[in-house]
Structures are given as C-alpha cells and as structure tokens.
Design an enzyme around this catalytic site. Structure first.
Site, PDB file in Angstrom:
ATOM      1  N   ARG A   1      -5.026   7.615  16.415  1.00 52.29           N
ATOM      2  CA  ARG A   1      -5.104   6.330  15.159  1.00 52.29           C
ATOM      3  C   ARG A   1      -5.903   5.176  15.852  1.00 52.29           C
ATOM      4  O   ARG A   1      -7.014   5.272  16.209  1.00 52.29           O
ATOM      5  CB  ARG A   1      -3.636   5.608  16.276  1.00 52.29           C
ATOM      6  CG  ARG A   1      -3.336   5.336  17.822  1.00 52.29           C
ATOM      7  CD  ARG A   1      -2.535   4.734  18.027  1.00 52.29           C
ATOM      8  NE  ARG A   1      -1.270   5.322  17.319  1.00 52.29           N
ATOM      9  CZ  ARG A   1       0.047   4.671  16.526  1.00 52.29           C
ATOM     10  NH1 ARG A   1      -0.466   2.689  16.227  1.00 52.29           N
ATOM     11  NH2 ARG A   1       1.356   5.349  16.421  1.00 52.29           N
TER      12      ARG A   1
ATOM     13  N   GLU B   1       7.948   3.942   8.633  1.00 53.77           N
ATOM     14  CA  GLU B   1       9.620   3.464   8.987  1.00 53.77           C
ATOM     15  C   GLU B   1      10.370   1.611   8.993  1.00 53.77           C
ATOM     16  O   GLU B   1       8.634   1.512   8.852  1.00 53.77           O
ATOM     17  CB  GLU B   1       9.782   3.744  10.435  1.00 53.77           C
ATOM     18  CG  GLU B   1      11.250   3.218  10.741  1.00 53.77           C
ATOM     19  CD  GLU B   1      11.636   3.324  12.326  1.00 53.77           C
ATOM     20  OE1 GLU B   1      10.677   4.069  13.619  1.00 53.77           O
ATOM     21  OE2 GLU B   1      12.992   3.212  13.219  1.00 53.77           O
TER      22      GLU B   1
ATOM     23  N   LYS C   1       4.188  -1.894  14.907  1.00 56.28           N
ATOM     24  CA  LYS C   1       4.303  -3.035  14.386  1.00 56.28           C
ATOM     25  C   LYS C   1       6.189  -3.926  15.678  1.00 56.28           C
ATOM     26  O   LYS C   1       5.608  -5.309  15.175  1.00 56.28           O
ATOM     27  CB  LYS C   1       5.300  -2.284  13.759  1.00 56.28           C
ATOM     28  CG  LYS C   1       4.313  -1.988  12.296  1.00 56.28           C
ATOM     29  CD  LYS C   1       5.673  -1.038  11.220  1.00 56.28           C
ATOM     30  CE  LYS C   1       5.837   0.255  12.047  1.00 56.28           C
ATOM     31  NZ  LYS C   1       6.503   1.143  11.051  1.00 56.28           N
TER      32      LYS C   1
HETATM   33  P1  ATP Z   1       3.538   1.311  15.151  1.00 58.25           P
HETATM   34  O1  ATP Z   1       3.137   2.463  16.287  1.00 58.25           O
HETATM   35  O2  ATP Z   1       2.172   0.580  14.053  1.00 58.25           O
HETATM   36  O3  ATP Z   1       4.754   0.380  15.177  1.00 58.25           O
HETATM   37  P2  ATP Z   1       4.533   3.402  13.750  1.00 58.25           P
HETATM   38  O4  ATP Z   1       3.297   4.384  13.991  1.00 58.25           O
HETATM   39  O5  ATP Z   1       5.695   2.992  14.744  1.00 58.25           O
HETATM   40  O6  ATP Z   1       3.313   2.699  14.144  1.00 58.25           O
HETATM   41  P3  ATP Z   1       5.237   4.113  11.239  1.00 58.25           P
HETATM   42  O7  ATP Z   1       5.951   3.076  10.392  1.00 58.25           O
HETATM   43  O8  ATP Z   1       6.480   5.718  12.136  1.00 58.25           O
HETATM   44  O9  ATP Z   1       4.720   3.283  12.346  1.00 58.25           O
HETATM   45  O10 ATP Z   1       4.392   5.097  10.350  1.00 58.25           O
HETATM   46  C1  ATP Z   1       3.751   5.732   9.184  1.00 58.25           C
HETATM   47  C2  ATP Z   1       2.612   6.601   9.582  1.00 58.25           C
HETATM   48  O11 ATP Z   1       1.300   5.406   9.626  1.00 58.25           O
HETATM   49  C3  ATP Z   1       2.323   7.705  10.493  1.00 58.25           C
HETATM   50  O12 ATP Z   1       2.292   8.750  10.078  1.00 58.25           O
HETATM   51  C4  ATP Z   1       1.983   6.925  11.780  1.00 58.25           C
HETATM   52  O13 ATP Z   1       0.750   7.857  12.375  1.00 58.25           O
HETATM   53  C5  ATP Z   1       0.448   5.996  10.960  1.00 58.25           C
HETATM   54  N1  ATP Z   1      -0.075   4.982  11.923  1.00 58.25           N
HETATM   55  C6  ATP Z   1       0.629   3.974  12.563  1.00 58.25           C
HETATM   56  N2  ATP Z   1      -0.131   3.090  13.206  1.00 58.25           N
HETATM   57  C7  ATP Z   1      -1.687   4.239  13.398  1.00 58.25           C
HETATM   58  C8  ATP Z   1      -3.056   3.685  13.475  1.00 58.25           C
HETATM   59  N3  ATP Z   1      -3.166   2.730  14.218  1.00 58.25           N
HETATM   60  N4  ATP Z   1      -3.532   4.220  12.605  1.00 58.25           N
HETATM   61  C9  ATP Z   1      -3.478   5.261  12.089  1.00 58.25           C
HETATM   62  N5  ATP Z   1      -1.972   5.826  11.579  1.00 58.25           N
HETATM   63  C10 ATP Z   1      -1.416   4.940  11.766  1.00 58.25           C
HETATM   64 MG    MG Z   2       7.136   4.608  14.471  1.00 55.97          MG
END
Ligand code: ATP
Ligand code: MG
Length: 579
Positions: free
Chosen positions: A276, A51, A286
C-alpha cells in the site's frame, strides 16, 4: 492469441503484445504471463472494491490506477464494486463521493458497477452449500471465546465444542439465524478447516455473523451479514474477476480465498497482493481520517489539507498529476513510505505547463508613484505562460498607486537583499523601474504603511533603454483595479514525517501541525482573475500555484494555495545523488 501469426494481429493485439513485452511491474508481469499461457482465456477483468465507509484517499488512487490501468493496458475491463457488507459504517454519501472521485481521476467503469450486497442471496446459498458439504458449521461461542480458542502464532487452536454438529442441525440453525430468530453475538457460521493450521486465517474463520442493523441498500432484509473473507472472494468469482489485486495485509488471507472458491467449485480468481501507499506528513487510513473529520480537527472530508481525493481536488491538484504520481511510484511488494515532496513535485510539473501566470500580492504594502499622473491608467503587456508560447499575453492595468509584497521592501536592507529599500531602484514586473524616495509610517506603531516612489517612463516593459540594470523584480497590483481576496495557505497536516512518532501514551493527533492553515484576508489580486470559477488554477508570480475555492464567489473570492513554487523534491534529489 499466442499461436496467432504476427501478421494476423490487429492493432489492439499488437499493443497488447507490446505491453506484455514491456510490463513495468510484477503485477503487470503476472497478468502478462497469464495472457501468454492462455489462463483465463487471455481475459483480464479487475475490480476496485472500496468499502463505502469514508472518502477515498491518495492510497486508493494507487489501487484505482493499478486496477483500471491494468484493464486499459491489457484490453480488459475494471469493475467498480462497493464492498458494502458491513451495515454499521456505510452510507450513501460515501457511495456517491467514491464514484465522483473515480470519475474525476479519469476512469470509467462503464456498465460494470456492482455492489457486494446484491450478492447476499447468492452468498447465502454458497454458505448453505458449504454446510451441506460438511465444510461449515454454526458455532455458539461468543466473540471472546472464539478468539481464545483460536490460539496464537505460537500456540495451536482448540476445536469448538459445536464443530461436529450434524449437517441437518447446522442447516436448521443457519436458516433460523437468517430468519432473525437469534440475538447478535449468539451464533456465527464458521468454515470447518483446521484449528491447528499455522495460518490463523484457516482456523475455522467466521463466515457469517448476526447484525440487526439497517443496511444502506438492503434495509432490514438481512439480520446476518457475510464477513469480508466470505464476501470478497465469492464476489470476485461471481463477477469472473481474473486478477483480484489487493494490498499486502491480505496475503495471509489468500489460502482462505482459494479454499473457499475451491470448496464451492466456482470460478477461480487469482489474488495478487502489492504494497500500500504511505506518504510522509500525513495519515491514510479511513478510520483516522474519519477521526480528524468528526473531531473537527479539519473542515470536512474535502479539507484541502487531507490526502483525500476530494481534499486534493479542492486544494487544486489535477487528476493528471495524481495519475502521473501513481505511475512514478510504481507497484512493488515491499512496504515503503513515499515522500510527500514527490507528490508536490509531480503536481508542479503539471501546473507549470497548465496554469496561467497572474500577479497577486498576499501581504500588501501601498506604493504611491509620485511622478505618475493622477487618474491615469495604462495597460502593461504580460505573458500568460512563458512555458507555453500558445498561451498568449494579457493586459494588466497600471496606475499611480500599486501594491507590492511587504516582504519586498526593507527599510534597512540586509546583505543580499536586492529588492526595494530607500534610494534603491527595482523593476515592477513587465512595467517600469521605480525608485523609493520616501517612507510613511504609522505614528503609533512605527510600522511602514506606505512607500513614496518615482518611476522612469523610459523603462516601459521593465527594461531600460540605456542598459541600466536593476537586481530586484517585484510583482505588483494596481490599487484601483485590484480584487480583494481571501487566500488560504496550507502546510503539512502533521509536524512529523511519521505522525505515529509520539511519546508513550501519545496519539497521532499530538503531531497535528497548528500552522497547517493560515488565512490571509486582505490579499490584492490582478483584475483578470475576477471571473475565475471555482476550480480554476493560476500561478501567482513568485508565491505559488493557487486555485479558486469551491466556496468562492465574485463578491468574496477565496483562493487556496495548491503548492508553493519552491521544489524541495528537486533539492532532496540532488542531495541524494551528490551522496
Ligand atoms: P483504509 O485502510 O484507508 O481504511 P481500506 O483498505 O479499508 O483503506 P477499502 O475501501 O477496503 O479501504 O479499499 C479499497 C481498495 O483500495 C482495496 O483494494 C485496498 O487494498 C486499496 N487501498 C486502500 N488503501 C490503500 C493504500 N494506502 N495504498 C494502496 N491501495 C490501498
Ligand atoms: Mg477496508
């Protein structure tokens, strides 16, 4: 492919078969099984779906390496898809930085760059199809009521009074939602599934809500936006994603993911969840990174203390080290926290091979060599990298006045201190032996500000012909030839392994490390780094790996310490194996 005779296998197929046999983790195992069974016709299409509401961090790198890695290993492709369905938090700046980071990590999406917002029309049509099937309805409950009606893990939900609207009424209301007739919060579109399902995600989840916001790509075209659950799986389906790999928190969403694709009768993708990445001494979400950036706790998204890809890059991390780290941590289904020391250890492994050695003095103490001729300069030959015999040597100028580290001198040496002190002889690395003959002090503070020494011209190269040994060796820089530089030394951003370990009513920011950045303004560096460009990496002998900062100029050089030389991971590992 499974039916193919072995001799008919081409090189790619052969490497595929090897990969299938040696699949290292459960995700690769599942993909390998699908290839063997012919599911998805043996194809592999994955996606990385960020995102665009912030910069990528090292957790995303894990997901990127997994998704792009799967595609590369199984002869498939990986799409980069911006999951840009929430107009309130998204910006083009993030879209650009994300692409830069994925590319820097060494992955290539080729032509496969997509935006969920490009599917808004198709998603709207899917929603209409669900309404027509009697599987979705417009609900007028407010957000708080919807939450209340949903029930809990232990209490069943209650059906919305709007649940049994006719298809015609739902179609009319949904069209009017789309036309912008209603206020935010007045209506939502919900799937009609099961208000008493043990899975809360199946209790008539919201598919569309009204948001009168300008979207970074579609502008004001849409007053309604699909939720994550509705957009994500259908976007996967539109792109014919075979394996939709995501993090564990979506496990409970998988029944909904499947339900939607099934009810719509569209291409079926397989969602697979993995744990994760969490790292000690830092935060990864984020939202929190944003809080640190916007609150001025750090200096922007690329602050070298942050675990963002851009921060790590600015700090001097190599993309090879980050990819290697992602390999080493593996992919599993159990949540865990990886020690940041492993990341640093992996980085040192890489830099040790790549970074040329130079001499730099971070906290300089002037040394005048009294028996060295005034005005004379000679060249000392020094190896660029003892770990790499193709790296060659360089000349380092030596003269009557040099700088050494303040720490390398003690007027009264404590036990086991083998470096310089009055009357003692030590080696200047690759140059000469020197002996301290006098100490000059600041008259008011008493601080040692200069040393007087003599050198032995018979020790050129740092070895003595008569076999005389010295215990200490110091790095040094010729005063006349030195470059003045600012050096930034970083420590962990948080004082505790777990930044959430706070007193009641506290906040993760309470654990911020006040000493995470030290700026040293009067460092003296070897001449050879003078023209180094931003991003260039070096090992400064004995003090660590350093990299030229992006704001560095030839007039005002700035170096970031990437990582110190001391490897705590190795020690921890040994301690562990000793039990
Ligand atoms: P955050 O929790 O840091 O805001 P998010 O999951 O909201 O991260 P996205 O932009 O939706 O961020 O993530 C893009 C991809 O990266 C998704 O498939 C998510 O599952 C993966 N991802 C995000 N954080 C991690 C992590 N700590 N370890 C592994 N994969 C991750
Ligand atoms: Mg997200």
């Amino acid at each position: 492919m499974a039916s193919m005779a072995p001799e008919a296998l081409g090189a790619l197929e052969e490497s595929l078969m090897t990969q299938i046999e040696t699949s290292a983790d459960f995700v690769r195992g599942m993909v390998a099984d699908d290839i063997k069974s012919g599911r998805f016709d043996g194809r592999v299409i994955t996606r990385f779906p960020p995102e665009p509401n912030g910069y990528l961090h090292i957790g995303h790198a894990k997901s990127i390496c997994l998704n792009f890695g799967l595609a590369a290993e199984f002869g498939g492709v990986c799409h980069l898809r911006f999951d840009d369905t929430n107009p309130t938090r998204e910006e083009m700046e993030y879209v650009e930085s994300i692409q830069e980071d994925v590319r820097w990590l060494g992955w290539d999406w080729g032509e496969n760059l997509f935006y969920a917002s490009d599917y808004f029309g198709q998603l709207y049509d899917y929603a209409v199809q669900l309404i027509e099937k009697g599987k979705a309805y417009v609900c007028d409950l407010g957000a708080a009521e919807i939450r209340e009606y949903r029930g809990t893990l232990t209490a069943p939900g209650k059906e919305s009074p709007y649940r049994d609207r006719s298809v015609e009424e739902n179609l009319d209301l949904f069209r009017r939602m789309r036309e912008g007739e209603f206020e935010e919060g007045s209506h939502v579109l919900r799937a009609k599934i099961d208000m008493v399902s043990p899975n809360l995600n199946l209790r008539d989840p919201v598919l569309y809500r009204i948001l009168k916001e300008t979207h970074h790509r579609t502008g004001d075209e849409w007053p309604i936006y699909p939720t994550y659950d509705f957009a994500h799986g259908q976007s996967d389906s539109i792109e014919h994603i075979t394996h939709s790999v995501c993090t564990l928190e979506f496990e409970n969403h998988r029944p909904l993911y499947d339900w939607l694709q099934e009810e719509l009768g569209i291409y079926r993708s397989q969602q697979i969840e993995f744990a994760r990445l969490n790292l000690t001494y830092t935060v990864m979400s984020k939202r929190r990174l944003m809080e640190l950036v916007e609150g001025g706790y750090v200096n922007g998204w690329d602050d070298p203390r942050l675990p963002t890809i851009s921060g790590l890059r600015r700090r001097g991390y190599t993309s090879a080290a980050i990819r290697d780290f992602c390999d080493r941590i593996g992919v599993a289904r159990r949540d865990n926290t990886v020690e940041i020391a492993l990341l640093e250890h992996t980085l040192r492994d890489d830099l040790n091979k790549k970074a040329p050695r130079v001499m730099g003095v971070l906290d300089p103490l002037k040394v005048v060599i009294e028996n060295y001729p005034e005005g004379e300069t000679e060249q000392i030959i020094s190896a660029n990298n003892p770990e790499d015999n193709t790296a060659g040597n360089r000349n380092v100028p030596f003269s009557r006045t040099v700088y050494i580290e303040k720490d390398d001198f003690r007027e009264v040496p404590p036990p086991k201190f083998y470096r310089l002190s009055p009357g003692r002889e030590v080696r200047l690395k690759d140059a000469f032996y020197i002996t301290c003959t006098g100490v000059v002090k600041d008259e008011t503070t008493g601080e040692v500000i200069e040393l007087r020494c003599t050198y032995d011209p018979e020790t050129y190269g740092g070895t003595s012909a008569d076999g005389r040994k010295v215990r200490g060796t110091s790095q040094w820089v010729s005063a006349e030839h030195a470059i003045d530089a600012e050096v930034r030394i970083y420590d962990h951003l948080f004082m505790k392994e777990d930044p959430d370990d706070v007193a009641d009513g506290g906040d993760f920011k309470d654990n911020l490390n006040p000493d995470s950045l030290k700026v040293l303004k009067s460092c003296k560096l070897e001449q050879s780094v003078k023209d180094a460009k931003p991003g260039a990496r070096f090992q400064f002998l004995r003090t660590g790996y350093f990299c030229v900062d992006k704001d560095s100029t030839p007039e005002a050089p700035i170096f970031n310490r990437t990582v110190a030389l001391r490897d705590t991971w190795g020690r921890m590992d040994k301690a562990r194996s000793r039990g």
